[in-house]
Design an enzyme around this catalytic site. Structure first.
Site, mmCIF file in Angstrom:
data_model
loop_
_atom_site.group_PDB
_atom_site.id
_atom_site.type_symbol
_atom_site.label_atom_id
_atom_site.label_comp_id
_atom_site.label_asym_id
_atom_site.label_seq_id
_atom_site.Cartn_x
_atom_site.Cartn_y
_atom_site.Cartn_z
ATOM 1 N N ASN A 10 0.866 -1.179 0.000
ATOM 2 C CA ASN A 10 0.000 0.000 0.000
ATOM 3 C C ASN A 10 0.903 1.230 0.000
ATOM 4 O O ASN A 10 1.485 1.561 1.029
ATOM 5 C CB ASN A 10 -0.896 -0.006 1.252
ATOM 6 N N LYS A 12 -0.059 4.207 -0.338
ATOM 7 C CA LYS A 12 -0.819 5.375 0.146
ATOM 8 C C LYS A 12 -0.630 6.539 -0.855
ATOM 9 O O LYS A 12 -0.511 6.280 -2.050
ATOM 10 C CB LYS A 12 -0.376 5.762 1.552
ATOM 11 N N HIS A 90 -9.609 0.780 4.520
ATOM 12 C CA HIS A 90 -8.343 1.035 5.227
ATOM 13 C C HIS A 90 -8.632 1.990 6.391
ATOM 14 O O HIS A 90 -9.480 2.885 6.283
ATOM 15 C CB HIS A 90 -7.314 1.638 4.266
ATOM 16 N N GLU A 92 -7.178 4.497 7.439
ATOM 17 C CA GLU A 92 -7.051 5.935 7.122
ATOM 18 C C GLU A 92 -8.310 6.438 6.418
ATOM 19 O O GLU A 92 -8.711 7.595 6.608
ATOM 20 C CB GLU A 92 -5.782 6.164 6.277
ATOM 21 N N GLU A 161 -5.347 -5.176 10.357
ATOM 22 C CA GLU A 161 -4.405 -4.087 10.597
ATOM 23 C C GLU A 161 -4.764 -3.369 11.891
ATOM 24 O O GLU A 161 -5.650 -2.496 11.889
ATOM 25 C CB GLU A 161 -4.450 -3.086 9.443
ATOM 26 N N GLY A 167 2.138 2.411 10.652
ATOM 27 C CA GLY A 167 3.037 3.556 10.522
ATOM 28 C C GLY A 167 3.707 3.979 11.813
ATOM 29 O O GLY A 167 4.300 5.058 11.885
ATOM 30 N N SER A 206 3.348 -1.949 10.351
ATOM 31 C CA SER A 206 4.800 -1.858 10.580
ATOM 32 C C SER A 206 5.547 -3.142 10.234
ATOM 33 O O SER A 206 6.513 -3.511 10.902
ATOM 34 C CB SER A 206 5.091 -1.427 12.026
HETATM 35 C C1 PEP Z 1 -0.782 0.240 5.845
HETATM 36 O O1 PEP Z 1 -0.858 1.403 5.504
HETATM 37 O O2 PEP Z 1 -1.664 -0.543 5.469
HETATM 38 C C2 PEP Z 1 0.329 -0.184 6.679
HETATM 39 C C3 PEP Z 1 0.285 -1.374 7.193
HETATM 40 O O3 PEP Z 1 1.349 0.719 6.879
HETATM 41 P P1 PEP Z 1 2.767 0.452 7.599
HETATM 42 O O4 PEP Z 1 3.315 -0.840 7.037
HETATM 43 O O5 PEP Z 1 3.601 1.619 7.252
HETATM 44 O O6 PEP Z 1 2.495 0.329 9.058
#
Ligand code: PEP
Length: 245
Positions: A10, A12, A90, A92, A161, A167, A206
């Site tokens: 992803n 983003k 997601h 976000e 997630e 992040g 992460s």
């Molecule tokens: C994500 O945006 O779906 C995500 C898991 O981000 P990160 O790996 O940066 O935590």
């Protein structure tokens, strides 16, 4: 608990045509034992080579077919741009764009109707985690999708997630993630045992080259949804390679 792991990226609202070129170059020799999906910003989908060993996805989809919805992308536009998958729900999008379970379900239906595979993102916030409401939150998010249309879960990839891990550099431990993945599979099994046996449940939050192996070793972790580390071609390739074993 499917054999081949799926590693999804992803990007983003990051990336560029130059990153597409570098990533495409890096991914020319992907191992055959892993499935890979890249979800860049939709405007970049057109720049990936036609001859590639990975799939493409969008990061969002409109719940409408077409019409006066400025700034939105329909399923047909996404498919014409070369994608077969779409991220839906997601955290976000849920947090910054007020996407509710109802809207997420409408988007899921729209995607499946068009033949796109939704990657349904679910997970609890930090506050919910601290209040030990993780299972409750996830059960509610899954139940909404099942209630909207039972077959949707059969046709989706699930990404667990935890919002507190996205992040932040603080991944869930493999044990924490495994426990929730097993719970998700059990919930789906209560609805449909075929879906439970075949659905891919990705972990996201992460994930990087250093922590992915231990996550992939867990029985119910079928791959990863990778944010930050998917913008680094060499590290993303390492994650894909770790998933092939
Ligand atoms: C994500 O945006 O779906 C995500 C898991 O981000 P990160 O790996 O940066 O935590």
């Amino acid at each position: 608990m499917t054999a081949k792991k799926l590693i999804a990226a992803n990007w983003k609202m990051n990336g560029s045509k130059a990153l597409v070129d570098t990533m495409a170059q890096q991914l020319t020799n992907l191992p055959s034992g892993v499935d890979v999906l890249l979800c860049p910003p939709a405007t970049l989908l057109q720049y990936f080579p036609a001859n590639r060993q990975y799939a493409l996805g969008a990061q969002n989809i409109s719940e409408h077919d077409a019409g006066a919805y400025t700034g939105e992308l329909s399923s047909n536009l996404i498919i014409e741009a070369g994608a077969n998958f779409v991220l839906i729900g997601h955290s976000e999008r849920r947090q910054y764009f007020a996407e509710t379970d109802t809207l997420v379900c409408a988007k899921m239906q729209q995607a499946v109707k068009a033949g796109l595979t939704p990657v349904l993102c679910i997970g609890e916030t930090l506050a919910e985690h601290q209040q030990q409401k993780t299972q409750q939150v996830i059960a509610k998010q899954l139940a909404a999708v099942y209630a909207a249309q039972p077959e949707l879960l059969l046709k989706s990839v699930i990404a667990y997630e935890p919002v507190w891990a996205i992040g932040t550099g603080e991944s869930a431990t493999p044990e924490q993630a495994q426990a929730i993945h097993a719970f998700i599979r059990q919930q789906i099994s209560d609805y449909n045992s075929v879906a439970a046996a075949t659905v891919k449940i990705l972990y996201g939050g992460s994930v990087n080259a250093a922590n992915c192996r231990a996550l992939f070793a867990k029985a119910d972790i079928d791959g990863a949804l990778v944010g930050g580390a998917s913008l680094k071609p060499a590290e993303f390739m390492q994650i894909c390679q770790s998933a092939k074993d």
